[in-house]
Design an enzyme around this catalytic site. Structure first.
Site, PDB file in Angstrom:
ATOM      1  N   THR A 195      45.584  14.433  51.082  1.00 39.74           N
ATOM      2  CA  THR A 195      44.955  14.829  52.346  1.00 39.74           C
ATOM      3  C   THR A 195      45.934  15.524  53.298  1.00 39.74           C
ATOM      4  O   THR A 195      45.524  16.057  54.325  1.00 39.74           O
ATOM      5  CB  THR A 195      44.350  13.601  53.042  1.00 39.74           C
ATOM      6  OG1 THR A 195      45.368  12.592  53.153  1.00 39.74           O
ATOM      7  CG2 THR A 195      43.181  13.046  52.261  1.00 39.74           C
ATOM      8  N   ASP A 216      48.528   1.169  46.117  1.00 38.73           N
ATOM      9  CA  ASP A 216      48.499   2.646  46.178  1.00 38.73           C
ATOM     10  C   ASP A 216      49.844   3.208  45.724  1.00 38.73           C
ATOM     11  O   ASP A 216      50.644   3.665  46.536  1.00 38.73           O
ATOM     12  CB  ASP A 216      48.168   3.058  47.620  1.00 38.73           C
ATOM     13  CG  ASP A 216      48.167   4.561  47.816  1.00 38.73           C
ATOM     14  OD1 ASP A 216      47.986   5.304  46.831  1.00 38.73           O
ATOM     15  OD2 ASP A 216      48.349   4.999  48.973  1.00 38.73           O
ATOM     16  N   ARG A 235      48.188   4.664  60.486  1.00 36.24           N
ATOM     17  CA  ARG A 235      48.807   4.779  61.808  1.00 36.24           C
ATOM     18  C   ARG A 235      47.865   4.643  62.996  1.00 36.24           C
ATOM     19  O   ARG A 235      48.298   4.067  64.019  1.00 36.24           O
ATOM     20  CB  ARG A 235      49.607   6.096  61.868  1.00 36.24           C
ATOM     21  CG  ARG A 235      50.887   6.016  61.018  1.00 36.24           C
ATOM     22  CD  ARG A 235      51.467   7.383  60.716  1.00 36.24           C
ATOM     23  NE  ARG A 235      50.651   8.096  59.746  1.00 36.24           N
ATOM     24  CZ  ARG A 235      50.960   9.272  59.218  1.00 36.24           C
ATOM     25  NH1 ARG A 235      52.090   9.870  59.598  1.00 36.24           N
ATOM     26  NH2 ARG A 235      50.173   9.844  58.334  1.00 36.24           N
ATOM     27  N   LYS A 267      46.072  -2.100  52.114  1.00 36.74           N
ATOM     28  CA  LYS A 267      46.680  -1.187  51.134  1.00 36.74           C
ATOM     29  C   LYS A 267      48.190  -1.355  51.174  1.00 36.74           C
ATOM     30  O   LYS A 267      48.808  -1.263  52.249  1.00 36.74           O
ATOM     31  CB  LYS A 267      46.316   0.267  51.454  1.00 36.74           C
ATOM     32  CG  LYS A 267      46.843   1.236  50.395  1.00 36.74           C
ATOM     33  CD  LYS A 267      46.390   2.661  50.673  1.00 36.74           C
ATOM     34  CE  LYS A 267      47.279   3.386  51.650  1.00 36.74           C
ATOM     35  NZ  LYS A 267      48.622   3.698  51.157  1.00 36.74           N
ATOM     36  N   ASP A 288      52.562   9.997  35.201  1.00 34.97           N
ATOM     37  CA  ASP A 288      53.642  10.025  34.208  1.00 34.97           C
ATOM     38  C   ASP A 288      52.987  10.252  32.848  1.00 34.97           C
ATOM     39  O   ASP A 288      51.788  10.536  32.782  1.00 34.97           O
ATOM     40  CB  ASP A 288      54.408   8.679  34.276  1.00 34.97           C
ATOM     41  CG  ASP A 288      55.868   8.817  33.882  1.00 34.97           C
ATOM     42  OD1 ASP A 288      56.142   9.499  32.873  1.00 34.97           O
ATOM     43  OD2 ASP A 288      56.729   8.243  34.568  1.00 34.97           O
ATOM     44  N   LYS A 344      49.943   5.467  43.079  1.00 35.57           N
ATOM     45  CA  LYS A 344      49.654   6.823  42.577  1.00 35.57           C
ATOM     46  C   LYS A 344      50.450   7.133  41.321  1.00 35.57           C
ATOM     47  O   LYS A 344      51.234   8.086  41.267  1.00 35.57           O
ATOM     48  CB  LYS A 344      49.963   7.882  43.643  1.00 35.57           C
ATOM     49  CG  LYS A 344      49.198   7.714  44.951  1.00 35.57           C
ATOM     50  CD  LYS A 344      49.501   8.866  45.900  1.00 35.57           C
ATOM     51  CE  LYS A 344      48.922   8.643  47.274  1.00 35.57           C
ATOM     52  NZ  LYS A 344      49.611   7.587  48.067  1.00 35.57           N
TER      53      LYS A 344
HETATM   54  O1  LIG Z   1      45.582  11.863  49.730  1.00 31.11           O
HETATM   55  C1  LIG Z   1      46.076  10.815  50.206  1.00 31.11           C
HETATM   56  C2  LIG Z   1      46.353   9.714  49.439  1.00 31.11           C
HETATM   57  C3  LIG Z   1      46.876   8.599  50.033  1.00 31.11           C
HETATM   58  N1  LIG Z   1      47.136   8.551  51.359  1.00 31.11           N
HETATM   59  C4  LIG Z   1      47.685   7.296  51.932  1.00 31.11           C
HETATM   60  O2  LIG Z   1      46.768   6.797  52.914  1.00 31.11           O
HETATM   61  C5  LIG Z   1      47.467   6.318  54.042  1.00 31.11           C
HETATM   62  C6  LIG Z   1      47.031   7.079  55.256  1.00 31.11           C
HETATM   63  O3  LIG Z   1      47.774   6.644  56.358  1.00 31.11           O
HETATM   64  P1  LIG Z   1      47.570   7.248  57.834  1.00 31.11           P
HETATM   65  O4  LIG Z   1      48.663   6.605  58.610  1.00 31.11           O
HETATM   66  O5  LIG Z   1      46.186   6.827  58.274  1.00 31.11           O
HETATM   67  O6  LIG Z   1      47.707   8.726  57.764  1.00 31.11           O
HETATM   68  C7  LIG Z   1      48.961   6.448  53.735  1.00 31.11           C
HETATM   69  O7  LIG Z   1      49.410   5.216  53.271  1.00 31.11           O
HETATM   70  C8  LIG Z   1      49.028   7.461  52.611  1.00 31.11           C
HETATM   71  O8  LIG Z   1      50.065   7.183  51.711  1.00 31.11           O
HETATM   72  C9  LIG Z   1      46.862   9.646  52.124  1.00 31.11           C
HETATM   73  O9  LIG Z   1      47.085   9.654  53.344  1.00 31.11           O
HETATM   74  N2  LIG Z   1      46.324  10.758  51.531  1.00 31.11           N
END
Ligand SMILES: O=c1ccn([C@@H]2O[C@H](COP(=O)(O)O)[C@@H](O)[C@H]2O)c(=O)[nH]1
Length: 244
Positions: free
Chosen positions: A128, A69, A219, A42, A74, A71
């Site tokens: 999230t 990603d 992460r 991603k 607009d 998002k």
């Molecule tokens: O609702 C959302 C939409 C996108 N993300 C993206 O996913 C990854 C999660 O990364 P972690 O390091 O595992 O937390 C990150 O790139 C976000 O931009 C999301 O977390 N929640």
């Protein structure tokens, strides 16, 4: 939730590694150690803003399918043009915010209509990182699950291929929206990981058992002392969820 429950995950590589890095060197170094047969990548706002489309092309040349990603959110005309630009890059998946509304979603869908192999078009529901109290603060009285479900229904009705939701809503969405609607879940945390800024989380096995198709994991892999070991441990933890 019972993590031993078996769910049918039809894609043999449900893990999408979030390459959230501030520059090319660490992002590409990790990508070189990963196997395109085992995961997808991603590219999000940080890496894309630093490096532009060249980073997507670099990863694709290394054999990876890329989820872009960004998002998009607009007016319909702008989002449609941005979706076409992403499709021209040949990305595997792209996303838009469902809260941009039906006209925006339908414009995004229409923009991809002429492509022989269009990217999967996915709608972001409720980030999230948000809990009920955060939704209340921005004027949304709903619990996250109700809000996610309403947005996911709108995404489906506008012709999107699926949504980004948290693993906590996956079972509800799977039951309501059927097997064909793609569920992408960030907010995935192995038991030994910290939640960081994520508020609605489950483990990788729990997310798949709940009905997620794809797990976006950043992460817990990218900041692990050994990212490959961390990925291998996650893969072992979900083996029983994959179709044999
Ligand atoms: O609702 C959302 C939409 C996108 N993300 C993206 O996913 C990854 C999660 O990364 P972690 O390091 O595992 O937390 C990150 O790139 C976000 O931009 C999301 O977390 N929640």
């Amino acid at each position: 939730m019972n993590s031993a429950k078996t769910s049918i995950v039809t894609d043999p590589k449900p893990i999408i590694v979030a390459l959230d890095f501030p520059s090319a060197a660490p992002a590409f170094a990790l990508a070189e150690r990963l196997d395109p047969a085992r995961c997808r990548l991603k590219v999000g706002k940080e890496l894309f803003t630093r490096l532009g489309p060249a980073c997507v092309e670099h990863l694709q040349r290394s054999g990876f399918e890329v989820f872009l990603d960004l998002k998009f959110h607009d007016i319909p005309n702008t989002v449609a043009a941005a979706c076409a630009a992403a499709a021209d890059l040949g990305v595997w998946m792209l996303n838009v915010h469902v809260s941009g509304g039906r006209a925006m979603l339908e414009a995004a869908r229409a923009a991809l209509a002429g492509y022989a192999q269009p990217p999967l078009l996915i709608g972001v529901t409720v980030l999230t990182s948000l809990a009920s109290s955060d939704l209340a603060e921005i004027g949304c009285p709903d619990e996250p699950e109700a809000r996610v479900l309403a947005l996911a229904r709108l995404a489906r009705d506008a012709g999107l291929d699926g949504v980004v939701c948290s693993p906590r809503e996956a079972a509800k969405l799977r039951a309501e929206l059927g097997r064909e609607f793609t569920l992408i879940t960030p907010g995935v945390r192995p038991l030994d990981s910290t939640a960081d800024d994520q508020r609605r989380t489950l483990t990788p096995a729990e997310a798949l058992a709940a009905g997620a198709d794809y797990l976006v994991i950043g992460r817990p892999i990218t900041r692990a002392p050994d990212p490959l070991l961390a990925l291998a441990a996650i893969e072992r933890s979900i083996t029983h969820c994959l179709e044999s």
